[in-house]
Every structure is written in structure tokens, then in C-alpha cells.
Write a protein that holds these residues in place. Sequence first.
Motif, PDB file in Angstrom:
ATOM      1  N   UNK A 289      -5.528   1.042 -42.095  1.00  0.00           N
ATOM      2  CA  UNK A 289      -6.075   2.317 -41.643  1.00  0.00           C
ATOM      3  C   UNK A 289      -6.530   2.261 -40.189  1.00  0.00           C
ATOM      4  N   UNK A 290      -7.046   1.116 -39.782  1.00  0.00           N
ATOM      5  CA  UNK A 290      -7.528   0.970 -38.403  1.00  0.00           C
ATOM      6  C   UNK A 290      -6.406   1.130 -37.390  1.00  0.00           C
ATOM      7  N   UNK A 291      -5.259   0.571 -37.694  1.00  0.00           N
ATOM      8  CA  UNK A 291      -4.166   0.586 -36.715  1.00  0.00           C
ATOM      9  C   UNK A 291      -3.200   1.759 -36.897  1.00  0.00           C
ATOM     10  N   UNK A 292      -3.340   2.529 -37.967  1.00  0.00           N
ATOM     11  CA  UNK A 292      -2.361   3.578 -38.246  1.00  0.00           C
ATOM     12  C   UNK A 292      -2.221   4.607 -37.128  1.00  0.00           C
ATOM     13  N   UNK A 293      -3.301   5.101 -36.516  1.00  0.00           N
ATOM     14  CA  UNK A 293      -3.117   6.092 -35.444  1.00  0.00           C
ATOM     15  C   UNK A 293      -2.292   5.576 -34.277  1.00  0.00           C
ATOM     16  N   UNK A 294      -2.336   4.264 -34.025  1.00  0.00           N
ATOM     17  CA  UNK A 294      -1.576   3.722 -32.899  1.00  0.00           C
ATOM     18  C   UNK A 294      -0.075   3.785 -33.158  1.00  0.00           C
ATOM     19  N   UNK A 295       0.317   3.868 -34.423  1.00  0.00           N
ATOM     20  CA  UNK A 295       1.746   3.907 -34.756  1.00  0.00           C
ATOM     21  C   UNK A 295       2.409   5.139 -34.140  1.00  0.00           C
ATOM     22  N   UNK A 296       1.760   6.299 -34.293  1.00  0.00           N
ATOM     23  CA  UNK A 296       2.335   7.522 -33.725  1.00  0.00           C
ATOM     24  C   UNK A 296       2.200   7.530 -32.202  1.00  0.00           C
ATOM     25  N   UNK A 297       1.099   6.994 -31.691  1.00  0.00           N
ATOM     26  CA  UNK A 297       0.948   6.920 -30.238  1.00  0.00           C
ATOM     27  C   UNK A 297       2.037   6.049 -29.615  1.00  0.00           C
ATOM     28  N   UNK A 298       2.399   4.973 -30.290  1.00  0.00           N
ATOM     29  CA  UNK A 298       3.473   4.108 -29.787  1.00  0.00           C
ATOM     30  C   UNK A 298       4.782   4.883 -29.696  1.00  0.00           C
ATOM     31  N   UNK A 299       5.038   5.720 -30.689  1.00  0.00           N
ATOM     32  CA  UNK A 299       6.260   6.525 -30.668  1.00  0.00           C
ATOM     33  C   UNK A 299       6.235   7.533 -29.525  1.00  0.00           C
ATOM     34  N   UNK A 300       5.052   8.139 -29.307  1.00  0.00           N
ATOM     35  CA  UNK A 300       4.928   9.102 -28.222  1.00  0.00           C
ATOM     36  C   UNK A 300       5.067   8.422 -26.866  1.00  0.00           C
ATOM     37  N   UNK A 301       4.468   7.262 -26.728  1.00  0.00           N
ATOM     38  CA  UNK A 301       4.546   6.520 -25.471  1.00  0.00           C
ATOM     39  C   UNK A 301       5.983   6.111 -25.178  1.00  0.00           C
ATOM     40  N   UNK A 302       6.695   5.686 -26.197  1.00  0.00           N
ATOM     41  CA  UNK A 302       8.090   5.301 -26.037  1.00  0.00           C
ATOM     42  C   UNK A 302       8.935   6.476 -25.553  1.00  0.00           C
ATOM     43  N   UNK A 303       8.638   7.647 -26.054  1.00  0.00           N
ATOM     44  CA  UNK A 303       9.397   8.845 -25.658  1.00  0.00           C
ATOM     45  C   UNK A 303       9.060   9.278 -24.234  1.00  0.00           C
ATOM     46  N   UNK A 304       7.774   9.221 -23.869  1.00  0.00           N
ATOM     47  CA  UNK A 304       7.333   9.738 -22.576  1.00  0.00           C
ATOM     48  C   UNK A 304       7.388   8.698 -21.462  1.00  0.00           C
ATOM     49  N   UNK A 305       7.537   7.446 -21.817  1.00  0.00           N
ATOM     50  CA  UNK A 305       7.502   6.373 -20.821  1.00  0.00           C
ATOM     51  C   UNK A 305       6.102   5.818 -20.685  1.00  0.00           C
ATOM     52  N   UNK A 306       5.153   6.663 -20.363  1.00  0.00           N
ATOM     53  CA  UNK A 306       3.731   6.318 -20.379  1.00  0.00           C
ATOM     54  C   UNK A 306       2.960   7.624 -20.457  1.00  0.00           C
TER      55      UNK A 306
END
Length: 431
Positions: A289-306
Motif C-alpha cells: 500500500x505504501x508504494x502503490x501510488x508511485x506505480x501510477x506516477x512512474x507510468x505518468x513520468x515515463x509518458x511525460x519524460x519528467x
Amino acid sequence: MNILIIGTGYVGATTAMVFAESGWQVTGLDVDADKIERLRQGRLHFHEPGLEDLIAKHVHSGRLLFTTDKETAIAGHDVIFICVGTPSRPDGSADLRYIQQVAEDIGYLMNGYKLVVTKSTVPVGTQEQVKAWIEAAQRQPHPFDVASNPEFLREGKAVEDALQPDRIVIGTDSAKASEQLLTLYQSFQCPRIITTPRTAELIKYASNAFLATKISYMNELAKLCDEFKVNVNEVADGMGLDPRIGPSFLQAGLGYGGSCFPKDVSELVMTARAQAVQLHILEQVMEVNRIQPTYLLDKARSRLGDFANKNIAMLGLAFKPNTDDIREAPALRMIHQLLLEQANVRLFDPVATLPAHSSSYEAVTVCASVEEAIQNADAVILCTEWAAFGQLDWENLKGLLNQLNFFDGRNMMDARWMRGIGFYYQGIGND
């Protein structure tokens, strides 16, 4: 029997409403004068659908009273429910200072027999502590019983759960206490479990920890679904048809939050550690549960570059819809990380607000509408599945965005439809 409810927060206010609705005379006691004044006017200090109307109904009828006078209240009631908070300490264990203070007040001010009922979520063995605190504070040796009667309320659906409970758990070693509590709940048509105080206390923790486990399990499974291009929602549908599993709490997303699951899982783990028992599964549940929000952020970061200088629209702040509760909300963790990476965050939630008096979120632009939040956005991140978000005309709204990137943290939208109208759409395990 006249009933005193000590603590008028989420649990206390709902409990007061339940007994008033059942025909009992109820008084709510709290040290917060502003909160009591609002309740005397029939107004709630938090958002919970349907509850304010019922509170107002019974305030106006005179069946529900509110006071800050603990001496008169404790002396004038024979049945007292303790509904104060039990926040977690930094190490994850339960802080019982408010429970202890109430117990000592009851002991000091009692003037005859009292049935004291702990409704707050407390560690196993707390009933015995409450009894000891009351005894130590007594000025005269009055008789009393202490029972456990845990609540099983879902935020956003508290009225439904309170008026139509799926079970009533009563933990007591006293036949007199058991008889009184059964009388209070005589109008409810649901199973009643009469057990020991320790068992009742553990039932509450075990229930919430199990539900949290289901959520974290599905969130883990969703990551595997992404790799196989399998829709986790369809997997959940197939699983949920098995009556041994059931469909509830199988929805993958950003993880659980709120005032119950994070606290209760942590406190159960700490309770076990105090007995030299390690609950390995629940420790992993917390980590997932602690790391779950970072999963979607990683996907967003990958799409946007940063995220630097990118305009990110955050839709939803509350940990779930139909509440304004932001405690342990995944959205807060995501906003914090976005700000660290120099993103421009624009936030909209129909009810919830950012923490008052906190400088951590000063850079966030709080918007009055979805349209304002998504204006010139490079990405939309949906954090709370408010029904209104799914009813929006996203085909017309897409013209407001700078880039058509939509990251759905609750798998709320139809992925195929969103992609069909031109969005780059990414959920959690729902490809």
C-alpha cells in the motif's frame, strides 16, 4: 435507558444518531465547544451523506442533545459509550491517551452503577485497562461494567451501515452488561455475537486487516495484469463470483487510505509484535500500500519524460468518494512527490480540502471546477472515483488540455472509449 456518547467525531456522531433513531434518549459529550455548538444546530463538522439530516431531525425533536459539561453528563447517564480517537503513535502502535482520560473522568465523576462501552477501535486487552483506569480514579467504590462493542462503519456509507448492520459484536463477561446492550440493539435485525472483550476487540482489527489485504492483493495482481495485457477488472469479476471470495474490495487502484485501514493494520501488527508474533502477510500489505501510488506516477513520468514545469491536473483528494476524509489519502502522497519534481499541480475535489495550516501544499492551485483544473494540463491524474467525474463529457473537455494524457488511479473510466476519443489512457491493470 438514557445513553451518553463521549466523543462526537465520525463514530460518535453516527452512534448517537443510531440510538436516537432507535427511540432512545441520547446525549453527545465533547470538549470541543465549537463542534458541540454546530451539532446543537443540527450541523455536522464533517461530510457524510445523509447523516446531517438525521442528526438535525433528532436535535429538533429533543431526542438528541449535546453538551460540554462532563460532570453533569457522566453523573446523569447509566450507559456510556466511549467514541474518542485512538490515533497511531509514530511507531504504529495505538495511542490510548484519550481513552484513558475518558476512563479516569468516568471513574472520578461516577455516582452509581455505569455500563461503560468502548466503541472506539482499540488493541486487544484495552477493556481490562479501561476497567483498571476507572477503578483507580474512583473516589467511592461504585459498581460498573466495561464492555467492547466495535463499530463496522464505512465512510461515505455510515448511515446505511449503522441502521442496517451486518452484525453486532458485544464483548463482555457480565450478564448484566450483555442484557443491557441486547436491549439497546433490540430493534436491529442482524446476527448478534456475544463473546469475550478480547475477542470482540480482535474481531474489529482482524476484519479491517483482512479487507486491506484483499485490496493490496488486487493491487499486486494488477501489476501482473499490465504485463500480460489482461484487464484486472475482468479478473476481479471472475474471482468475485466465487462465494468464498466475493466481489467486495477486489478493485485495484492507488491503495487504501482513510482513518481506519492504515491505522488498524499498523496497530494490529504492533499488537502482535508486543506478543513476539510477526504477522508477515500484514507487513507486506502495508508495504504494498505504501508504494502503490508511485506505480501510477512512474507510468505518468515515463509518458511525460519528467514532471518539471508540467501542468498536472489532480482530480480527487479524499481517500474515497462521498467523504471529505483525506487522512492517509494516496492523492496527498502523489501531490507531495509531484511538487518535489517541480510539477505545477492543479487540484479539484468536490468536497475535500487540503490540510489547513500546512505549508507543504502551498504551491498547489486549488480549483473550483474540473474545467479549471484541467485547463492547459499536460496530464490528468484521477485519484478519487467521484461519480461526477465519470459523468463528464470528456470528448468536449479534451479541448481544454495541452496534452491528452489521462492516468486513472481508480480504473473508473472506460479505457477503450477514452482511447477512442483521442486520449492516451492508462489505468492500473486495465489494459
